[in-house]
Design a protein around this motif. Structure first.
Motif, PDB file in Angstrom:
ATOM      1  N   ALA A 118     -11.693  44.733   9.852  1.00 30.29           N
ATOM      2  CA  ALA A 118     -12.491  45.867   9.668  1.00 30.29           C
ATOM      3  C   ALA A 118     -13.089  45.786   8.555  1.00 30.29           C
ATOM      4  O   ALA A 118     -14.109  46.105   8.229  1.00 30.29           O
ATOM      5  CB  ALA A 118     -11.859  47.122  10.071  1.00 30.29           C
TER       6      ALA A 118
ATOM      7  N   SER B  49      -6.892  45.364  10.052  1.00 30.41           N
ATOM      8  CA  SER B  49      -7.514  46.281   8.974  1.00 30.41           C
ATOM      9  C   SER B  49      -8.406  45.454   8.054  1.00 30.41           C
ATOM     10  O   SER B  49      -9.485  45.912   7.884  1.00 30.41           O
ATOM     11  CB  SER B  49      -6.558  47.219   8.305  1.00 30.41           C
ATOM     12  OG  SER B  49      -5.758  48.044   9.028  1.00 30.41           O
TER      13      SER B  49
ATOM     14  N   GLY C  11      -6.975  50.862   3.550  1.00 30.97           N
ATOM     15  CA  GLY C  11      -7.972  52.104   3.712  1.00 30.97           C
ATOM     16  C   GLY C  11      -8.319  52.809   2.663  1.00 30.97           C
ATOM     17  O   GLY C  11      -9.371  53.067   2.304  1.00 30.97           O
TER      18      GLY C  11
ATOM     19  N   PHE D 157     -10.820  53.053   9.991  1.00 29.19           N
ATOM     20  CA  PHE D 157     -10.181  52.344  10.960  1.00 29.19           C
ATOM     21  C   PHE D 157      -8.921  51.756  10.188  1.00 29.19           C
ATOM     22  O   PHE D 157      -7.804  51.969  10.862  1.00 29.19           O
ATOM     23  CB  PHE D 157     -11.083  50.839  11.157  1.00 29.19           C
ATOM     24  CG  PHE D 157     -10.305  50.095  12.121  1.00 29.19           C
ATOM     25  CD1 PHE D 157     -10.597  50.258  13.457  1.00 29.19           C
ATOM     26  CD2 PHE D 157      -9.835  48.959  11.742  1.00 29.19           C
ATOM     27  CE1 PHE D 157      -9.737  49.506  14.401  1.00 29.19           C
ATOM     28  CE2 PHE D 157      -8.935  48.168  12.507  1.00 29.19           C
ATOM     29  CZ  PHE D 157      -8.790  48.351  13.804  1.00 29.19           C
TER      30      PHE D 157
ATOM     31  N   THR E 124      -6.406  54.846  10.100  1.00 26.69           N
ATOM     32  CA  THR E 124      -6.156  55.366  11.517  1.00 26.69           C
ATOM     33  C   THR E 124      -5.165  54.088  12.105  1.00 26.69           C
ATOM     34  O   THR E 124      -4.082  54.581  12.692  1.00 26.69           O
ATOM     35  CB  THR E 124      -7.189  55.190  12.280  1.00 26.69           C
ATOM     36  OG1 THR E 124      -8.123  56.506  11.784  1.00 26.69           O
ATOM     37  CG2 THR E 124      -7.000  55.929  13.704  1.00 26.69           C
ATOM     38  N   HIS E 125      -5.642  52.933  12.181  1.00 27.36           N
ATOM     39  CA  HIS E 125      -4.675  52.122  12.819  1.00 27.36           C
ATOM     40  C   HIS E 125      -3.241  51.953  11.883  1.00 27.36           C
ATOM     41  O   HIS E 125      -2.190  51.504  12.682  1.00 27.36           O
ATOM     42  CB  HIS E 125      -5.498  50.533  12.830  1.00 27.36           C
ATOM     43  CG  HIS E 125      -4.940  49.727  13.257  1.00 27.36           C
ATOM     44  ND1 HIS E 125      -5.139  49.867  15.063  1.00 27.36           N
ATOM     45  CD2 HIS E 125      -4.233  48.493  13.484  1.00 27.36           C
ATOM     46  CE1 HIS E 125      -4.429  48.750  15.656  1.00 27.36           C
ATOM     47  NE2 HIS E 125      -4.197  47.975  14.417  1.00 27.36           N
TER      48      HIS E 125
ATOM     49  N   ALA F  33     -16.352  53.175   8.625  1.00 25.67           N
ATOM     50  CA  ALA F  33     -15.876  52.286   9.487  1.00 25.67           C
ATOM     51  C   ALA F  33     -14.845  51.357   8.790  1.00 25.67           C
ATOM     52  O   ALA F  33     -13.772  51.190   9.645  1.00 25.67           O
ATOM     53  CB  ALA F  33     -17.045  51.124   9.769  1.00 25.67           C
TER      54      ALA F  33
ATOM     55  N   SER G 216      -1.729  48.445   5.864  1.00 23.01           N
ATOM     56  CA  SER G 216      -3.163  48.914   6.670  1.00 23.01           C
ATOM     57  C   SER G 216      -3.555  49.993   6.065  1.00 23.01           C
ATOM     58  O   SER G 216      -4.799  50.268   5.571  1.00 23.01           O
ATOM     59  CB  SER G 216      -2.838  48.933   8.123  1.00 23.01           C
ATOM     60  OG  SER G 216      -4.034  49.416   8.944  1.00 23.01           O
TER      61      SER G 216
END
Length: 330
Positions: free
Chosen positions: A45, A42, A205, A98, A101-102, A94, A201
């Motif tokens: 990303a 994460s 986000g 990500f 979700t991850h 992005a 993570s």
């Protein structure tokens, strides 16, 4: 076409941040693949999103600095807000998408992360590099706040230079994200439960979502046509009112045309005995006063108006909450 004159300090801040984020993204990706850590992936990303953001912010500076032409007589300053808005959207889609979700996938699958040492090393190095990038952004914010005679916090909230705001917020979020990732990894390492890695993570986000929302809201406001701060508005009004031939400033409106371009338009009641030559001289003096005190003012338009009738109130603009400008707090 002439080469665009971009703000050198802002370009330097964006380039330093972009180079740092690219190097960090590669390191985090390698560490994430080796360890299998959701928080590290994460963060990779996150850094990749920040790198793309810096590219878009660089485009914002270059495209927005193009000189005015016949089709765009006020220049291209507002185009910088378009690119900055796209940068915020990319961070939202992005980076944040990500990470969340991850994180959820990691919590559901509960897959073991594996090797932790490489992740700790990358997190420590990333923290040092991000600190250097943030330090440069902080220096610019402090310098600009002194120039505008305001506090750094107020400057960040009100500045029309969204590239500086974006770099500052993203680097700050990056440091916080690294601490969250380190906390999640450590707890997972100590307990053997990947739940903490997944939660870290998701928190990264959410952090990216907050940054993206703040930047998007700021750029939308500037694209619509935001006025200067209340304090600057009052200072401009005082400068106009101090011109000898001016009796009263009936209406004053301002708008950011770009990070370094401000438009000033005012309905001005000149003295009854002022001649046409006096009004012309007063208009020239008003423009000299304003541009002398505030170099960012690029256009000044004064419209002579009649004295107000006894029962006719002065026109006012309103703030975002719908209150008259005269009623706003300092």
């Amino acid at each position: 076409m002439a080469e665009p004159e971009v703000k050198t300090e802002s370009v330097g801040t964006v380039v330093v941040a972009g180079a740092a984020n690219l190097a960090i993204a590669v390191a985090k990706l390698v560490a994430g693949l080796i360890s299998g850590s959701a928080a590290m992936l994460s963060e990779a990303a996150h850094s990749l999103a920040d790198t793309t953001t810096e590219v878009l912010l660089y485009l914002a500076l270059r495209r927005g600095a193009r000189p005015a032409d016949t089709r765009h007589p006020f220049g291209y300053g507002k185009e910088s807000y378009v690119w900055a808005f796209l940068a915020a959207l990319f961070t939202f889609v992005a980076g944040a998408g990500f990470a969340v979700t991850h994180g959820v996938t990691t919590i559901l699958v509960h897959e073991h992360s594996g090797e932790y040492l490489v992740s700790y090393v990358v997190l420590a190095v990333s923290f040092a590099i991000e600190s250097v990038s943030l330090a440069r952004a902080v220096r610019q914010v402090r310098g600009e706040s002194r120039r505008w005679d305001t506090t750094p916090r107020r400057y960040l909230r009100l500045t029309a230079d969204t590239t500086v705001k974006a770099v500052f917020l993203e680097d700050s979020a990056a440091l916080i994200g690294l601490l969250i990732a380190a906390g999640g990894l450590t707890l997972s390492h100590l307990t053997g439960d990947e739940l903490y890695d997944g939660i870290a993570s998701i928190l990264i986000g959410v952090l990216l979502l907050v940054v993206a929302a703040v930047l998007a809201r700021s750029n939308i406001s500037l694209l619509v046509g935001r006025s200067v701060s209340d304090r600057l508005h009052r200072r401009i009004e005082r400068e106009l009112a101090d011109v000898p031939a001016v009796d009263r400033v009936d209406t004053l409106m301002t708008m950011f045309l770009g990070p370094d371009d401000i438009l000033v338009a005012a309905k001005v009641d000149f003295r009854d005995d002022a001649t046409g030559a006096d009004i012309e001289a007063a208009a020239d003096e008003a423009e000299r006063r304003l541009t002398g005190h505030f170099p960012e003012i690029a256009y000044v338009f004064l419209d002579p108006t009649r004295s107000r009738s006894p029962g006719r109130p002065a026109r006012t603009t309103q703030d975002e909450a719908g209150r008259p400008a005269d009623d706003r707090n300092p």
